[in-house]
Design an enzyme around this catalytic site. Structure first.
Site, PDB file in Angstrom:
ATOM      1  N   HIS A   3      61.638 -32.833  13.623  1.00 35.48           N
ATOM      2  CA  HIS A   3      62.681 -33.241  12.686  1.00 35.48           C
ATOM      3  C   HIS A   3      64.041 -33.176  13.365  1.00 35.48           C
ATOM      4  O   HIS A   3      64.388 -32.172  13.984  1.00 35.48           O
ATOM      5  CB  HIS A   3      62.668 -32.326  11.457  1.00 35.48           C
ATOM      6  CG  HIS A   3      63.588 -32.766  10.377  1.00 35.48           C
ATOM      7  ND1 HIS A   3      63.303 -33.830   9.552  1.00 35.48           N
ATOM      8  CD2 HIS A   3      64.785 -32.297   9.982  1.00 35.48           C
ATOM      9  CE1 HIS A   3      64.298 -33.990   8.692  1.00 35.48           C
ATOM     10  NE2 HIS A   3      65.209 -33.071   8.934  1.00 35.48           N
ATOM     11  N   CYS A   4      64.808 -34.253  13.271  1.00 35.68           N
ATOM     12  CA  CYS A   4      66.171 -34.282  13.808  1.00 35.68           C
ATOM     13  C   CYS A   4      67.112 -33.780  12.720  1.00 35.68           C
ATOM     14  O   CYS A   4      67.184 -34.365  11.637  1.00 35.68           O
ATOM     15  CB  CYS A   4      66.547 -35.693  14.241  1.00 35.68           C
ATOM     16  SG  CYS A   4      68.251 -35.814  14.856  1.00 35.68           S
ATOM     17  N   SER A   5      67.841 -32.723  13.019  1.00 35.85           N
ATOM     18  CA  SER A   5      68.736 -32.153  12.011  1.00 35.85           C
ATOM     19  C   SER A   5      69.957 -33.029  11.758  1.00 35.85           C
ATOM     20  O   SER A   5      70.538 -32.986  10.679  1.00 35.85           O
ATOM     21  CB  SER A   5      69.182 -30.763  12.441  1.00 35.85           C
ATOM     22  OG  SER A   5      69.853 -30.833  13.675  1.00 35.85           O
ATOM     23  N   CYS A  18      71.828 -38.949  20.031  1.00 34.92           N
ATOM     24  CA  CYS A  18      72.981 -39.287  20.860  1.00 34.92           C
ATOM     25  C   CYS A  18      74.233 -39.255  19.988  1.00 34.92           C
ATOM     26  O   CYS A  18      74.305 -39.955  18.987  1.00 34.92           O
ATOM     27  CB  CYS A  18      72.803 -40.660  21.484  1.00 34.92           C
ATOM     28  SG  CYS A  18      74.229 -41.170  22.464  1.00 34.92           S
ATOM     29  N   CYS A  24      69.371 -41.472  16.747  1.00 34.38           N
ATOM     30  CA  CYS A  24      68.371 -41.022  17.704  1.00 34.38           C
ATOM     31  C   CYS A  24      67.973 -42.177  18.612  1.00 34.38           C
ATOM     32  O   CYS A  24      67.798 -43.306  18.163  1.00 34.38           O
ATOM     33  CB  CYS A  24      67.148 -40.471  16.974  1.00 34.38           C
ATOM     34  SG  CYS A  24      67.458 -38.882  16.214  1.00 34.38           S
TER      35      CYS A  24
END
Length: 84
Positions: A3-5, A18, A24
């Site tokens: 999971h990308c916070s 980025c 992302c």
């Protein structure tokens, strides 16, 4: 997957967030990200060449001297940050 916070969604392990594009970067948009880096690098080189030409040819302090130097400074800082 993890999971990308920052994006608040699940992404593949090879993807990373980025901060320059606030997204992302992974397999689906890697081509667009590399093109973005190429265009920004070309822009940095173009600004550096324009500023050097202006400094060598004109060589006098006109009203645009300070904004051009500030622009070249920020362009150089940005291009260095791309190399990290």
């Amino acid at each position: 997957a993890h999971h990308c916070s920052s994006c608040r969604r699940c992404i593949l392990k090879m993807d990373h967030h980025c901060v320059w594009i606030n997204n992302c970067v992974g397999a689906n948009n890697q081509k667009h990200f590399l093109l973005f880096l190429l265009y920004i690098s070309l822009h940095c080189c173009g600004v550096a060449i324009a500023v050097l030409y202006w400094l060598l040819e004109v060589g006098q302090l006109y009203a645009l001297a300070m904004p051009l130097l500030i622009l070249s400074f920020f362009t150089a800082r940005f291009s260095v940050s791309l190399l990290r």
